[in-house]
Design a protein around this motif. Structure first.
Motif, PDB file in Angstrom:
ATOM      1  N   GLY A 285       0.579  -0.892   0.263  1.00 33.03           N
ATOM      2  CA  GLY A 285      -0.184  -0.177   0.016  1.00 33.03           C
ATOM      3  C   GLY A 285       0.759   1.283   0.088  1.00 33.03           C
ATOM      4  O   GLY A 285       2.242   1.125  -0.449  1.00 33.03           O
ATOM      5  N   SER A 286       0.414   2.250   0.203  1.00 31.37           N
ATOM      6  CA  SER A 286       1.031   3.436  -0.185  1.00 31.37           C
ATOM      7  C   SER A 286       0.982   4.942   0.828  1.00 31.37           C
ATOM      8  O   SER A 286      -0.418   5.032   1.804  1.00 31.37           O
ATOM      9  CB  SER A 286       0.381   4.127  -1.446  1.00 31.37           C
ATOM     10  N   GLN A 287       1.443   5.790   1.215  1.00 30.51           N
ATOM     11  CA  GLN A 287       1.387   6.717   2.116  1.00 30.51           C
ATOM     12  C   GLN A 287       1.241   5.957   3.962  1.00 30.51           C
ATOM     13  O   GLN A 287      -0.008   5.794   4.409  1.00 30.51           O
ATOM     14  CB  GLN A 287       0.045   8.031   2.305  1.00 30.51           C
ATOM     15  N   ILE A 288       2.129   4.762   3.731  1.00 31.47           N
ATOM     16  CA  ILE A 288       1.978   4.339   4.894  1.00 31.47           C
ATOM     17  C   ILE A 288       3.265   5.083   6.279  1.00 31.47           C
ATOM     18  O   ILE A 288       3.958   5.236   6.384  1.00 31.47           O
ATOM     19  CB  ILE A 288       2.753   3.020   5.126  1.00 31.47           C
ATOM     20  N   LEU A 289       2.129   5.283   7.260  1.00 28.87           N
ATOM     21  CA  LEU A 289       3.062   6.125   8.226  1.00 28.87           C
ATOM     22  C   LEU A 289       2.928   5.113   9.350  1.00 28.87           C
ATOM     23  O   LEU A 289       4.214   5.535  10.626  1.00 28.87           O
ATOM     24  CB  LEU A 289       1.481   7.002   9.187  1.00 28.87           C
TER      25      LEU A 289
ATOM     26  N   GLU B 157       1.159  15.082  11.678  1.00 24.69           N
ATOM     27  CA  GLU B 157       1.989  13.335  11.394  1.00 24.69           C
ATOM     28  C   GLU B 157       3.364  13.560  11.096  1.00 24.69           C
ATOM     29  O   GLU B 157       4.060  14.322  11.341  1.00 24.69           O
ATOM     30  CB  GLU B 157       1.650  13.181   9.956  1.00 24.69           C
ATOM     31  N   ILE B 158       4.409  12.053  11.571  1.00 27.13           N
ATOM     32  CA  ILE B 158       5.728  12.135  11.147  1.00 27.13           C
ATOM     33  C   ILE B 158       5.782  11.468  10.702  1.00 27.13           C
ATOM     34  O   ILE B 158       5.167  10.314  10.533  1.00 27.13           O
ATOM     35  CB  ILE B 158       6.561  11.934  12.864  1.00 27.13           C
ATOM     36  N   ALA B 159       6.623  11.670   9.454  1.00 28.34           N
ATOM     37  CA  ALA B 159       7.328  10.553   8.114  1.00 28.34           C
ATOM     38  C   ALA B 159       8.163   9.881   9.108  1.00 28.34           C
ATOM     39  O   ALA B 159       9.030   9.844  10.175  1.00 28.34           O
ATOM     40  CB  ALA B 159       7.487  11.443   7.552  1.00 28.34           C
ATOM     41  N   PRO B 160       7.184   8.336   8.513  1.00 32.35           N
ATOM     42  CA  PRO B 160       8.815   7.675   9.184  1.00 32.35           C
ATOM     43  C   PRO B 160       9.758   7.486   8.241  1.00 32.35           C
ATOM     44  O   PRO B 160       9.765   8.508   6.321  1.00 32.35           O
ATOM     45  CB  PRO B 160       7.641   5.918   8.995  1.00 32.35           C
ATOM     46  N   THR B 161      11.628   7.795   8.477  1.00 34.34           N
ATOM     47  CA  THR B 161      12.332   8.290   7.200  1.00 34.34           C
ATOM     48  C   THR B 161      12.798   6.247   7.069  1.00 34.34           C
ATOM     49  O   THR B 161      12.668   5.587   7.176  1.00 34.34           O
ATOM     50  CB  THR B 161      13.121   8.185   8.280  1.00 34.34           C
ATOM     51  N   PRO B 162      13.402   5.979   5.399  1.00 35.33           N
ATOM     52  CA  PRO B 162      14.248   4.891   5.077  1.00 35.33           C
ATOM     53  C   PRO B 162      15.177   4.023   6.070  1.00 35.33           C
ATOM     54  O   PRO B 162      14.827   3.135   6.418  1.00 35.33           O
ATOM     55  CB  PRO B 162      15.538   5.419   4.301  1.00 35.33           C
ATOM     56  N   GLU B 163      15.421   5.084   7.460  1.00 36.44           N
ATOM     57  CA  GLU B 163      15.684   4.378   8.754  1.00 36.44           C
ATOM     58  C   GLU B 163      15.258   3.397   9.439  1.00 36.44           C
ATOM     59  O   GLU B 163      14.912   2.132   9.878  1.00 36.44           O
ATOM     60  CB  GLU B 163      16.956   5.108   9.820  1.00 36.44           C
ATOM     61  N   ASP B 164      14.155   3.917   9.909  1.00 29.67           N
ATOM     62  CA  ASP B 164      12.212   3.382  10.461  1.00 29.67           C
ATOM     63  C   ASP B 164      12.488   1.928   9.052  1.00 29.67           C
ATOM     64  O   ASP B 164      11.830   0.587   9.723  1.00 29.67           O
ATOM     65  CB  ASP B 164      11.378   3.997  10.312  1.00 29.67           C
ATOM     66  N   LEU B 165      12.243   2.232   8.567  1.00 34.13           N
ATOM     67  CA  LEU B 165      11.638   1.124   7.472  1.00 34.13           C
ATOM     68  C   LEU B 165      12.548   0.447   7.719  1.00 34.13           C
ATOM     69  O   LEU B 165      12.701  -0.636   7.773  1.00 34.13           O
ATOM     70  CB  LEU B 165      11.631   1.602   5.790  1.00 34.13           C
ATOM     71  N   ALA B 166      14.253   0.311   7.232  1.00 36.16           N
ATOM     72  CA  ALA B 166      15.286  -0.947   7.647  1.00 36.16           C
ATOM     73  C   ALA B 166      14.736  -1.553   8.715  1.00 36.16           C
ATOM     74  O   ALA B 166      15.353  -2.499   8.606  1.00 36.16           O
ATOM     75  CB  ALA B 166      16.519   0.248   7.219  1.00 36.16           C
ATOM     76  N   GLU B 167      14.902  -0.807   9.572  1.00 34.58           N
ATOM     77  CA  GLU B 167      14.712  -1.329  11.791  1.00 34.58           C
ATOM     78  C   GLU B 167      13.553  -2.430  11.276  1.00 34.58           C
ATOM     79  O   GLU B 167      12.990  -3.877  11.755  1.00 34.58           O
ATOM     80  CB  GLU B 167      14.161  -0.325  12.387  1.00 34.58           C
ATOM     81  N   MET B 168      12.161  -2.657  10.328  1.00 31.37           N
ATOM     82  CA  MET B 168      11.013  -3.005  10.286  1.00 31.37           C
ATOM     83  C   MET B 168      11.663  -4.839   9.581  1.00 31.37           C
ATOM     84  O   MET B 168      11.156  -5.344   9.265  1.00 31.37           O
ATOM     85  CB  MET B 168      10.295  -2.486   9.477  1.00 31.37           C
ATOM     86  N   ILE B 169      12.289  -3.684   8.128  1.00 33.29           N
ATOM     87  CA  ILE B 169      12.766  -5.004   7.778  1.00 33.29           C
ATOM     88  C   ILE B 169      14.003  -6.261   7.285  1.00 33.29           C
ATOM     89  O   ILE B 169      13.816  -7.257   7.220  1.00 33.29           O
ATOM     90  CB  ILE B 169      12.813  -4.470   5.717  1.00 33.29           C
ATOM     91  N   LEU B 170      14.816  -5.189   7.718  1.00 34.47           N
ATOM     92  CA  LEU B 170      16.561  -5.661   7.581  1.00 34.47           C
ATOM     93  C   LEU B 170      16.590  -7.189   8.906  1.00 34.47           C
ATOM     94  O   LEU B 170      16.831  -8.208   8.230  1.00 34.47           O
ATOM     95  CB  LEU B 170      17.371  -4.752   7.808  1.00 34.47           C
TER      96      LEU B 170
END
Ligand code: LLP
Length: 425
Positions: free
Chosen positions: A200-204, A248-261
């Motif tokens: 999906g898109s615009q995921i916060l 709203e607070i934008a999640p960062t690529p770092e936040d995303l990396a923490e979820m995925i890696l």
């Protein structure tokens, strides 16, 4: 015209006074800040440095060639969703081995274009898989594929932009994935390369990316056990941005990396394999990099205080389509007190053509400039010629310099392809 002094009342964007831009290029006008795009892209690159990752920019978010060129320079690949987008990324110089052709309803012509261009195809149904195989055989080529998984994960966003729900039109149901790969492995001229999802898109609330990664890596393991080895896992795009900075607070690529890696790396280690990770960010690369500059045509004190500008949902659909919030500022009155409750509306002949409802703005007059912020993603790319209005121009700004990156259309362009049959003349 501004004097460029610090206390100017004018909005400065990419080092340029946007009021000057409005005077020079006319309005409406999309204005994009090149450095912002480069920064956003680099923030992904720097974050995922430790794993072999490619970033396939989602072209649907912004298909301007100059912008695609910037991303090509930064090393981006591309997620394309049509033959037209494929053509665009080719023109922009994005390497074909970094392109994934997505889509839930690809025409045979598009499948041919994918095979011919040797781009990977994300297969969205079993029927499409068979058609693609037949097309590749007929063309004497090969089709490298990923299967688009419907992971049945709720991204907690507007239902119109949730794509990985069980009920969504995208992807093959989770419990049919293994058998689809087994079929793919037997089909002629199909080469299995990877696995794909996009939830999906615009995921916060980004915890959903962990859930999706877990489900996808489970499939990687199940496939591995069946002797089907992959080269990449594509987890799609979807990272949200803060449109409403107060809420709203934008999640960062770092936040995303923490979820995925952690999940991604642990599974690779457990299986003793190496996979490439692919991400398909769109909005988080270009969303914050553009404004849509417009001019006030009229102010009407009626049931509400309507500020009618020259850009409506013909040029910027998000507020109407998704009830999306976008900040608006009066670009020539930045320091004036926001004292008037105003509703900013476009020129389209529909009551729903509302860009910003009930906002406190300075007192606005005809001829003032209104800038709609964060319009770089799904802005121009979703525009139309509704009401017989030509689409507007786009400029690129960088460090105070300006380049035109799309000329405005003329009414002639609206009429150009229409044909009146002889008998009606
Ligand atoms: N990959 C695939 C397969 C997609 O379908 C999309 C977006 C993306 C990547 C990029 O997602 P992003 O990083 O931009 O969230 N018009 C809507 C958004 C539609 C998104 C469609 N797919 C809007 O204005 O909110």
């Amino acid at each position: 015209m501004s004097d460029g002094e610090e206390d100017s009342d004018h909005l400065i964007f990419g080092g340029v006074d946007v009021v000057d831009l409005g005077a020079r290029y006319g309005t409406p006008l999309y204005v994009t800040d090149e450095d912002r795009i480069r920064e956003n892209f680099r923030s992904y690159k720097n974050t995922f440095e430790t794993v072999d990752t490619d970033f396939y920019f989602a072209v649907k978010a912004n298909g301007n060639l100059a912008i695609l060129r910037i991303l090509a320079q930064e090393g981006a690949g591309a997620d394309v969703f049509s033959g037209g987008e494929l053509r665009l990324v080719k023109l922009a110089g994005i390497p074909m081995d970094k392109v994934l052709f997505n889509g839930n309803s690809k025409s045979e012509e598009e499948l041919r274009a994918a095979v011919e261009s040797q781009v990977k195809v994300s297969v969205d149904s079993r029927e499409e898989l068979r058609t693609l195989s037949a097309v590749a055989v007929e063309m004497g080529g090969e089709a490298e594929i990923a299967i688009r998984v419907n992971p049945d994960v709720s991204p907690k966003v507007n239902p119109k932009i949730a794509t990985g729900l069980r009920t969504s039109k995208f992807g093959i149901p989770y419990d049919e994935i293994l058998q689809t790969y087994e079929e793919a492995a037997k089909l002629p001229n199909i080469v299995i390369k990877g696995i794909h999802c996009h939830i999906g898109s615009q995921i916060l609330d980004i915890s959903v990316f962990r859930e999706a990664t877990e489900k996808m890596m489970q499939l990687v393991e199940d496939l591995y056990e069946r002797g089907i080895e992959l080269e990449f896992v594509d987890l799609g795009g979807g990272l949200g941005i803060a449109y409403n900075k107060e809420k709203e607070i934008a999640p960062t690529p770092e936040d995303l990396a923490e979820m995925i890696l952690p999940t991604f790396e642990a599974k690779m280690q457990a299986l003793g394999i190496n996979l490439k990770l692919i991400l398909e960010p769109g909005r988080s690369i270009v969303g914050s990099a553009s404004i849509l500059l417009s001019k006030v045509n009229t102010v009407k004190h009626a049931h509400k205080n309507f500020v009618a500008i020259d850009a409506g949902f013909n040029l910027f659909l998000r507020p109407v389509m998704y009830d999306a919030y976008h900040e608006v500022v009066v670009a020539n009155k930045l320091n004036e007190e926001a004292s008037v409750l105003s509703t900013v509306v476009g020129p389209v002949c529909e009551s729903g053509d509302i860009i910003a409802k009930d906002r406190m703005l300075p007192e606005v007059k005809r001829g003032d400039f209104v800038a709609i912020l964060d319009t770089g993603a799904y802005g121009f790319s979703m525009s139309s010629q509704y009401n017989g209005r030509p689409r507007c121009a786009e400029v690129l700004v960088r460090d105070g310099a300006v380049d035109l990156i799309r000329s405005k259309e003329s009414v002639e362009d609206v009429i150009r392809n229409q044909v009146v049959p002889e008998r009606l003349r």
